[in-house]
Design an enzyme around this catalytic site. Sequence first.
Site, PDB file in Angstrom:
ATOM      1  N   LYS A  84       0.818  -1.204   0.000  1.00 45.97           N
ATOM      2  CA  LYS A  84       0.000   0.000   0.000  1.00 45.97           C
ATOM      3  C   LYS A  84       0.860   1.265   0.000  1.00 45.97           C
ATOM      4  O   LYS A  84       1.898   1.328   0.651  1.00 45.97           O
ATOM      5  CB  LYS A  84      -0.929   0.007   1.211  1.00 45.97           C
ATOM      6  CG  LYS A  84      -1.911  -1.159   1.255  1.00 45.97           C
ATOM      7  CD  LYS A  84      -2.861  -1.153   0.071  1.00 45.97           C
ATOM      8  CE  LYS A  84      -3.748  -2.382   0.037  1.00 45.97           C
ATOM      9  NZ  LYS A  84      -4.774  -2.382   1.058  1.00 45.97           N
TER      10      LYS A  84
ATOM     11  N   GLU B  32     -19.039 -15.815  -5.036  1.00 41.41           N
ATOM     12  CA  GLU B  32     -19.351 -14.384  -5.061  1.00 41.41           C
ATOM     13  C   GLU B  32     -19.732 -13.860  -6.437  1.00 41.41           C
ATOM     14  O   GLU B  32     -19.468 -12.709  -6.782  1.00 41.41           O
ATOM     15  CB  GLU B  32     -18.182 -13.572  -4.482  1.00 41.41           C
ATOM     16  CG  GLU B  32     -17.829 -13.984  -3.070  1.00 41.41           C
ATOM     17  CD  GLU B  32     -16.671 -13.192  -2.473  1.00 41.41           C
ATOM     18  OE1 GLU B  32     -16.292 -12.155  -3.046  1.00 41.41           O
ATOM     19  OE2 GLU B  32     -16.152 -13.622  -1.424  1.00 41.41           O
TER      20      GLU B  32
ATOM     21  N   TRP C  89     -12.226   1.478   2.579  1.00 36.88           N
ATOM     22  CA  TRP C  89     -12.393   1.385   1.129  1.00 36.88           C
ATOM     23  C   TRP C  89     -13.641   2.108   0.634  1.00 36.88           C
ATOM     24  O   TRP C  89     -14.106   1.864  -0.476  1.00 36.88           O
ATOM     25  CB  TRP C  89     -12.392  -0.069   0.686  1.00 36.88           C
ATOM     26  CG  TRP C  89     -11.012  -0.665   0.746  1.00 36.88           C
ATOM     27  CD1 TRP C  89      -9.851  -0.024   1.095  1.00 36.88           C
ATOM     28  CD2 TRP C  89     -10.641  -2.011   0.433  1.00 36.88           C
ATOM     29  NE1 TRP C  89      -8.792  -0.881   1.022  1.00 36.88           N
ATOM     30  CE2 TRP C  89      -9.240  -2.110   0.624  1.00 36.88           C
ATOM     31  CE3 TRP C  89     -11.349  -3.132   0.019  1.00 36.88           C
ATOM     32  CZ2 TRP C  89      -8.537  -3.300   0.418  1.00 36.88           C
ATOM     33  CZ3 TRP C  89     -10.657  -4.309  -0.190  1.00 36.88           C
ATOM     34  CH2 TRP C  89      -9.269  -4.395   0.004  1.00 36.88           C
TER      35      TRP C  89
ATOM     36  N   GLU D 103      -3.881  -0.445   6.360  1.00 39.77           N
ATOM     37  CA  GLU D 103      -3.750   0.793   5.599  1.00 39.77           C
ATOM     38  C   GLU D 103      -4.419   1.976   6.290  1.00 39.77           C
ATOM     39  O   GLU D 103      -4.150   3.125   5.950  1.00 39.77           O
ATOM     40  CB  GLU D 103      -4.289   0.634   4.192  1.00 39.77           C
ATOM     41  CG  GLU D 103      -5.789   0.669   4.074  1.00 39.77           C
ATOM     42  CD  GLU D 103      -6.226   0.402   2.643  1.00 39.77           C
ATOM     43  OE1 GLU D 103      -7.123   1.101   2.180  1.00 39.77           O
ATOM     44  OE2 GLU D 103      -5.668  -0.494   2.007  1.00 39.77           O
TER      45      GLU D 103
ATOM     46  N   CYS E  27      -4.488  -8.666   3.092  1.00 41.74           N
ATOM     47  CA  CYS E  27      -3.639  -8.828   1.915  1.00 41.74           C
ATOM     48  C   CYS E  27      -2.786  -7.598   1.668  1.00 41.74           C
ATOM     49  O   CYS E  27      -3.181  -6.483   1.980  1.00 41.74           O
ATOM     50  CB  CYS E  27      -4.484  -9.126   0.669  1.00 41.74           C
ATOM     51  SG  CYS E  27      -5.674  -7.853   0.242  1.00 41.74           S
TER      52      CYS E  27
ATOM     53  N   HIS F 154      -2.298 -12.054  -8.233  1.00 41.64           N
ATOM     54  CA  HIS F 154      -2.284 -10.815  -9.000  1.00 41.64           C
ATOM     55  C   HIS F 154      -1.378 -10.906 -10.232  1.00 41.64           C
ATOM     56  O   HIS F 154      -1.070  -9.895 -10.853  1.00 41.64           O
ATOM     57  CB  HIS F 154      -1.857  -9.648  -8.111  1.00 41.64           C
ATOM     58  CG  HIS F 154      -2.872  -9.332  -7.062  1.00 41.64           C
ATOM     59  ND1 HIS F 154      -2.909  -9.982  -5.857  1.00 41.64           N
ATOM     60  CD2 HIS F 154      -3.904  -8.454  -7.046  1.00 41.64           C
ATOM     61  CE1 HIS F 154      -3.915  -9.508  -5.137  1.00 41.64           C
ATOM     62  NE2 HIS F 154      -4.531  -8.584  -5.836  1.00 41.64           N
TER      63      HIS F 154
END
Length: 759
Positions: free
Chosen positions: A115, A487, A564, A608, A646, A697
Amino acid sequence: MVKTHNLGFPRIGKKRELKFALEAYWRGETSLIDLEQQAAELRKKNWNSQKKLDFSPVGDFSFYDHVLDTSLLVGNLPRRARSELSELDQYFQAARGQTSKAVEQTSVAAAEMTKWFDTNYHYLVPEFDADTTFELHAERYLSYVREATQQGVNAKPVILGPVSYLWLGKSKDDSNKLDLLPKLLPVYEALLNLLAKEGIEWVQIDEAILVTELDKDWQHALNQAYFALNKTPVKLLLTTYFGSLKENLQLACELPTAGLHIDAINARDEVIKVVDWLPPHKVLSIGIINGRNIWKTDLNATLDWLEPVYIRLKQRLWLAPSCSLLHVPVDLNSETDIDTEVKDWLAFAEQKLDELAIVATALNEGRDALAAELAENANSIAHRENSTRVHRSDIQQRLQSVTDAMANRQQPYAERAELQRSKVKLPLYPTTTIGSFPQTTDIRQTRQLFRKGEIDFTAYQAKMHQQIQLAIEEQEKVGLDVLVHGEAERNDMVEYFGEQLDGYIFSRFGWVQSYGSRCVKPPIIFGDIARPRAMTVDWINYAQSLTDKPVKGMLTGPVTMLNWSFVRDDQPRSDTCLQLALAIRDEVLDLEKSGVNIIQIDEAALREGLPLRRAEWQDYLDWAVRCFRVTANGVANETQIHTHMCYSEFNDIIESIAAMDADVITIETSRSDMELLDVFNAFDYPNEIGPGVYDIHTPNIPNAEYMKTLMKKAAQRIPAKRLWVNPDCGLKTRQWAEVKPALEAMVEAARELRQSQAA
C-alpha cells in the site's frame, strides 16, 4: 497573484480508457503502438481538464504505477525482468510477471506490491542490494514533457524524490538502502539538467516521507540530497502530503528548494508555523482541497483562514489540492443517476479544480467577484449539515448500547478450536480459497442486464445459481476442503454490501485506480448506517445445499468497509466504523442461525488505516480491533471465524492482529517469499493461519513443489496443526484456465505435506 497547480490527475480516464487499453494489450489483441497512442490521447484529455491552472503536472501519468516508473527512470527494474524485450514490456514483466500474450517471453516473479502510505493505492516495491547501480533512462519521461509543451501546457514535471524512493524500497540482502543515495543522486541531477534544457522552470519533487517519523539518518539523507540537487538550474517544489510535518517542519522549510507544498487538509494547524519559518525567497504551496475524499470544500470557511496567509505571502502563495487527485474519481458531471440531494454535496477531480480556481480568484480579485459561486457553495454545505438523511437518532442510540461483552467470545481460542474441530472434521493442512472466483463476461453481463431492468430478479437469481453451482462443482473436482460460493453476485467486496446498507450512496462512474488496470468504485458513506435486511444468507445457503463439504459465509469487515469507502467527514471515523460493525454483526448472527458454521470476515484494509506516525497507531488499532470483535464475537464457540488481510506489512502490528481473536487468519505472503512470517519467530501467534501460497495478481501458475516449499517455511514458525493452505487473495480477476491448474497444484501440495507429516 496567487498561482494554482495540481499535484497529479487520475490516470485511468473518465470511462477507464487506460484499463481497457492495457488489458487488450496484455491479451495480445492490440499492439504496443496502439497502447502508446491511446495513452497519448488520455494524457491530452487530462491536460485539457487542467487548462484553468497556472501549472499542470507532467509525469504523473503511468501505465501501471508511478513508483515502478521511477525504477524504470533510474534503471532499477528487478534484474529478473531485464531482457531484450522492449522497455515497456520489461516494465510489465516487473509489474505482473508477464507482458502481452503476443510477445515471446518467459514468465518471471512479479515485484512485491504494497500500500502507498495510508491509501488504498498499491505500488510496486523497489528492490535493492549492495550491488545495485542506477542509470538514467529519461527518453520516455522527456517525451511526455515535450508532448505537453507542444500542446501549450505550462508543464510542471513531477518526480518521486530520491530519498522517498529509497525509503519505499526493500533491500534484498543485509545492505543499508541509504548507502545507495550517493549512486542515485547523480541520476536525479542529470534528469533535472535535461529538464532545464527543455525549458522547464519548476519541478515538483515528492518527498512524502517528511510526514512520517524519520530518524537522524533519513533526515541527514534529505539534507544531503537537496544540497546536491540545489546545484541544478530548475526550481524545485518540495512536496509533502497525507499528514503533518511535526518534528520535520523545520527541516522541510530549510531544505534548499525554491518552494514547499504542505497538506492543509491534514495539517491546518501547521500553516502559520510554516509561513513563519519559510525563508522569504521561497514559494509556499498550500493544499486546500481534499485530494482523497469527495465532499465539497467549504470555500467560505477556507477563505476565512486563507486570506490572512495571502496578505502575508502575496505572490509567494500557490494553491493546490492536498495531494494527487489519483485517489478520487474524474468527473461528477458523468453521474446522471446519482441522488440529486447528495450529489450537491460532492466534488470529483474536475470539480475540485473548479473549487481551486474559485478560491484563487476570490483571493486575487476579492470575494465579490464570485459572490454567486460562494453563496451556492454555502447553501450546499449548510444543506448537508442539517439533512435528516445524514443523522438518525435510532442508530446513534444503538451505538451507546454497545458493551464490552459484545466484543468477547465466550471461551478462549484453545477451547473453541477443539469444539470447532469436532463439529467440522478437517484434515491436516486444510485447503480453501479466499472467497471469489473468476468474474466472467457472462456474470458481468447478467448483472448489467439486471441493473438495467432488462431481466427480473427471478431470472437473475437463476443465472447466479448456475454460477454458484459451477463454483461448487469446480471446487469439489479440485478437492478443496472448505468451499466458497464464488461471489458471482458481487460486483465488489465493499460496494456489494454498501448497496444494501442505509447511509450509503453509489456512483456509476466513480472509479479510482487500486493498482495497474485494477479499478475500484468506492461507495460513499453520507449518513448513519444500518442493515435493513439479510444480505448474503440466501446465496450461502443455496451453495451449502449443493455440497456436503462446509461452505464459508463471506463478509467484508467494518474496518475494510470504512477504509475502502469515501467516508463522511462530519463525525469521527471510529463512530462510523462502529455503526458498520453493528450492521455486519447482524449479518454474522443471521448466517450462524441459518446453519453456517464457518464465517469469513475480511479485513484486507486493516493496516492501511494506520496513521502515518507510529505514536498515533495505538488509538486507531484500539478502535479498529474493537469494531472487528463487535462484528465477529456474538457467535457460539463452535462457529469458526476467519479473516483475511492482503498486501500489507503487518509484522509491526501483529499483537493487534492477534487481539482480533479470529480463529483463522489468511494473509498474503507469496510475493514476499514468506518473509512476512518472520515475525512469528519472535511472536507466538496463538490461533490458526493460512499463509497465501501463490500470487493471484499475476497470471503465472505455480507448481505444487513451489507451494509446498513455501508451506514448509511456514511450518518452521507455526505448528502444522494450525496451518491452512490457500491463495493469497480472491480469484475474481483471474481466468478459470489459470485458476484450475493453480488450485489443483495447491491441493496436491497439501496432500504431499500431509503424507510427509504422517511419515
